[in-house]
Design an enzyme around this catalytic site. Structure first.
Site, PDB file in Angstrom:
ATOM      1  CG  ASP A 136      43.774  37.043  38.823  1.00 14.52           C
ATOM      2  OD1 ASP A 136      43.389  38.086  38.580  1.00 14.52           O
ATOM      3  OD2 ASP A 136      44.950  36.802  39.668  1.00 14.52           O
ATOM      4  CD  GLU A 186      39.844  41.709  43.913  1.00 12.69           C
ATOM      5  OE1 GLU A 186      40.568  42.576  44.756  1.00 12.69           O
ATOM      6  OE2 GLU A 186      38.555  41.831  43.788  1.00 12.69           O
TER       7      GLU A 186
HETATM    8  C1  NOJ Z   1      46.228  44.582  44.210  1.00 11.88           C
HETATM    9  C2  NOJ Z   1      46.019  43.191  44.721  1.00 11.88           C
HETATM   10  O1  NOJ Z   1      46.979  42.476  44.287  1.00 11.88           O
HETATM   11  C3  NOJ Z   1      44.763  42.542  44.811  1.00 11.88           C
HETATM   12  O2  NOJ Z   1      44.690  41.507  45.211  1.00 11.88           O
HETATM   13  C4  NOJ Z   1      43.676  43.554  45.475  1.00 11.88           C
HETATM   14  O3  NOJ Z   1      42.383  43.173  45.447  1.00 11.88           O
HETATM   15  C5  NOJ Z   1      43.974  44.824  44.740  1.00 11.88           C
HETATM   16  N1  NOJ Z   1      45.330  45.537  44.658  1.00 11.88           N
HETATM   17  C6  NOJ Z   1      42.890  46.138  45.581  1.00 11.88           C
HETATM   18  O4  NOJ Z   1      43.428  46.216  46.862  1.00 11.88           O
HETATM   19  C1  NOJ Z   2      42.553  40.820  47.964  1.00 17.85           C
HETATM   20  C2  NOJ Z   2      42.633  39.364  47.296  1.00 17.85           C
HETATM   21  O1  NOJ Z   2      43.388  39.268  46.325  1.00 17.85           O
HETATM   22  C3  NOJ Z   2      41.177  38.938  46.783  1.00 17.85           C
HETATM   23  O2  NOJ Z   2      41.024  37.689  46.423  1.00 17.85           O
HETATM   24  C4  NOJ Z   2      40.446  39.199  47.907  1.00 17.85           C
HETATM   25  O3  NOJ Z   2      38.875  38.945  47.296  1.00 17.85           O
HETATM   26  C5  NOJ Z   2      40.374  40.777  48.456  1.00 17.85           C
HETATM   27  N1  NOJ Z   2      41.399  40.963  48.828  1.00 17.85           N
HETATM   28  C6  NOJ Z   2      39.372  40.619  49.750  1.00 17.85           C
HETATM   29  O4  NOJ Z   2      39.742  40.114  50.718  1.00 17.85           O
END
Ligand code: NOJ
Ligand code: NOJ
Length: 559
Positions: free
Chosen positions: A278, A281
């Site tokens: 999603d 991530e």
């Molecule tokens: C967990 C976060 O929920 C996600 O959005 C993020 O991109 C990763 N860790 C990496 O920092």
């Molecule tokens: C974490 C977010 O969950 C993700 O959607 C985003 O792409 C990265 N940070 C980088 O901003």
């Protein structure tokens, strides 16, 4: 000591030039040096310095002396002085949080543009690199995420289309950078074998190779949406060279293709039904956000394919899009009254498993997520989604869920009416650096504002009456008195009640912007998140996507 015998004492009176003449000499030498420095460095500087007598006043003298000194001192000292002066100015400048909403919007939008453009190809990065944030540790966001970059470049492209022609180089560099990234071999494949689902790239355009949640197929889809708009514009208004660039670099109409947009289209058209990660991530499955992005990208792509004489591809892309639209319907939960964020989701990333031990729902218990609002804004603009009753019902539940979740929401000023700080989803535990507890996000809070501005403008101008059903009764009941369930209620197009709803929705939208104003930094700077208890910005600083979200919300308010 007595003079040596036989030698006459030196004469006491010198026969050199008088002291006045000496002073004149030193003075003119100094002036000549000054003039040389000034003329050789630049004429403006010289004119400025030599016109000093005309600007002279006693009151200004101390400042003038400092300023003149800064012209005469070597560069580094001059720079230091300049920096001190700027920080002093910034420090004494008015705190954006004390401005009224209209003035805040003007100031913050300008600030957002400045910071956003700072993050596009900053020093030390390759052409086309858009960093997610300048933060290089805790957290390290010094990468180009495909998703973030596509969203940011969409605002840049729209500004170019609106007339800021200086930005063409920035856009073309982005495209050249994307082409370079697309043709790298990633850990999940190359250009034709799935590599385009790679999530993020180092700032030298090499793919990230560490453990991560892959693929994320919203990235290539958003990139298509962003670039098709540019392609159409250049085909309509560009010169011969620009048109050739579109036909060769962006969409070559060949199979197999080597071009940027068609490469992404082939990738998503063949893979949309496979599970992927999603936008946050974290979990694998099928996601409303990702599927809506792919759906919209395929339709946009199909229109470009028709224009560029690739009819079979156009047909294939739109056929896939209609299959996806059936799948999108499945996300509605009649019992919860919301659009669910993900279906068929499985475990998440290895690195994040520990945070979810014993949680079968993998943090998706409520199935509520602001990703639904973001999906509509990023992929559903100008479509039925912006006014969709199911989307508004989901927003209603989001406000209800986040309101009591974050302590800051109970201490908001009355000016924000019933708006609250919104996070990604209620069960979120990502604190911006690691895993502990979730916080509200600027871009999520702004998504509610933007959605409401957009749907209000559509509602006000629609020629058809507004039909309120059980799906939308709770939402519209926030703004006008409506009885409980039962029959449908039909409101006259543009009538008094519709106007009242529009007014209420816009006020609520202003409230969400007001929440952001409350918790921005004093100079207007936006991080990724703001603390659920103190409201202080946290997580990646100057998140490029936060600024893009601010800009699109401010633009929607002018609709
Ligand atoms: C967990 C976060 O929920 C996600 O959005 C993020 O991109 C990763 N860790 C990496 O920092
Ligand atoms: C974490 C977010 O969950 C993700 O959607 C985003 O792409 C990265 N940070 C980088 O901003």
């Amino acid at each position: 000591m007595a003079p040596k015998a036989g030698r006459p004492a030196a004469p006491v009176v010198s026969d050199g030039p008088s002291w006045k003449v000496q002073l004149l000499l030193v003075g003119s030498l100094l002036a000549a040096a000054l003039a040389t420095i000034s003329v050789t460095s630049n004429l403006d500087r010289f004119n400025y310095i030599s016109s000093y007598p005309s600007r002279f006043t006693y009151q200004q003298l101390p400042n003038d002396l400092i300023e003149l000194a800064s012209f005469l001192t070597p560069q580094p000292i001059h720079l230091l002085y300049h920096n001190l002066q700027t920080s002093y100015r910034q420090f004494t400048e008015q705190d954006v949080r004390s401005l009224n909403l209209d003035r805040f919007l003007v100031k913050e939008e300008q600030y957002a543009w400045d910071r956003l453009l700072d993050n596009v190809h900053p020093p030390g990065t390759s052409k086309g690199c858009v960093v997610a944030s300048p933060s290089r540790e805790k957290p390290d966001y010094w990468y180009s995420w495909t998703r973030d970059s596509a969203l940011v470049m969409k605002t840049v492209i729209q500004r170019f289309i609106a007339g800021d022609k200086k930005l063409q180089g920035t856009v073309d560099d982005y495209i050249v950078g994307v082409r370079e990234m697309q043709h790298k071999k990633t850990v999940i494949g190359d250009f034709h074998t799935g590599g385009l689902g790679e999530v993020k790239y180092y700032v030298n355009n090499e793919p990230f190779s560490g453990e991560w949640g892959r693929p994320q197929n919203d990235g290539p889809a958003l990139r298509v949406i962003t670039l098709v708009e540019y392609a159409h514009f250049q085909l309509d208004h560009g010169d011969e060279k620009d048109k050739r660039f579109v036909k060769e670099v962006l969409y070559d109409g060949r199979f197999p293709t080597e071009s940027v947009i068609k490469g992404d289209l082939e990738h998503i058209a063949h893979r949309w039904s496979e599970p992927g990660y999603d936008l946050w991530e974290e979990v694998q499955g099928q996601h409303f956000y990702t599927l809506l992005a792919i759906h919209s990208a395929l339709l946009h792509g199909s229109s470009l394919a028709i224009r560029l004489a690739d009819p079979l591809a156009a047909e294939f892309y739109s056929a896939q899009a209609s299959l996806i639209s059936h799948r999108l319907d499945e996300f509605w939960s009649p019992s919860k009254g919301i659009i669910r964020v993900s279906l068929n989701h499985t475990k998440g990333r290895v690195s994040e498993e520990n945070a979810r031990v014993g949680d079968d729902t993998y943090g998706k218990g409520s199935e509520l997520d602001t990703a639904t609002l973001l999906a509509v804004l990023h992929s559903g603009k100008g479509t039925k989604w912006e006014q969709n009753a199911k989307v508004l019902a989901t927003l209603d539940r989001l406000i209800e869920a986040f309101g009591p979740l974050y302590p800051i929401n109970s201490q908001l000023p009355t000016t924000v009416s019933s708006a609250v700080g919104l996070g990604r989803y209620p069960e979120d535990v990502y604190d911006g650096i690691g895993i502990s507890q979730g916080h509200p996000w600027y871009l999520c809070t702004l998504s509610a504002a933007e959605l409401l501005y957009r749907s209000s403008s559509l509602l006000l101008n629609q020629p058809e009456p507004l039909v309120i059903t059980d799906l939308s009764r709770a939402w519209f009941g926030r703004f006008i008195p409506l009885g409980l369930g039962g029959k449908e209620t039909t409101l006259k197009a543009g009538g008094k009640e519709v106007k009242k709803i529009v007014e209420g929705q816009r006020k609520l939208a202003d409230g969400f912007v007001g929440v952001v104003k409350e918790f921005a930094r004093r100079n207007g700077s936006l991080n990724e998140q703001f603390h659920r208890e103190t409201g202080v910005g946290r997580g990646a600083r100057d998140l490029t996507w936060s600024y893009a979200a601010f800009i699109t919300a401010a633009q929607a308010r002018r609709l």
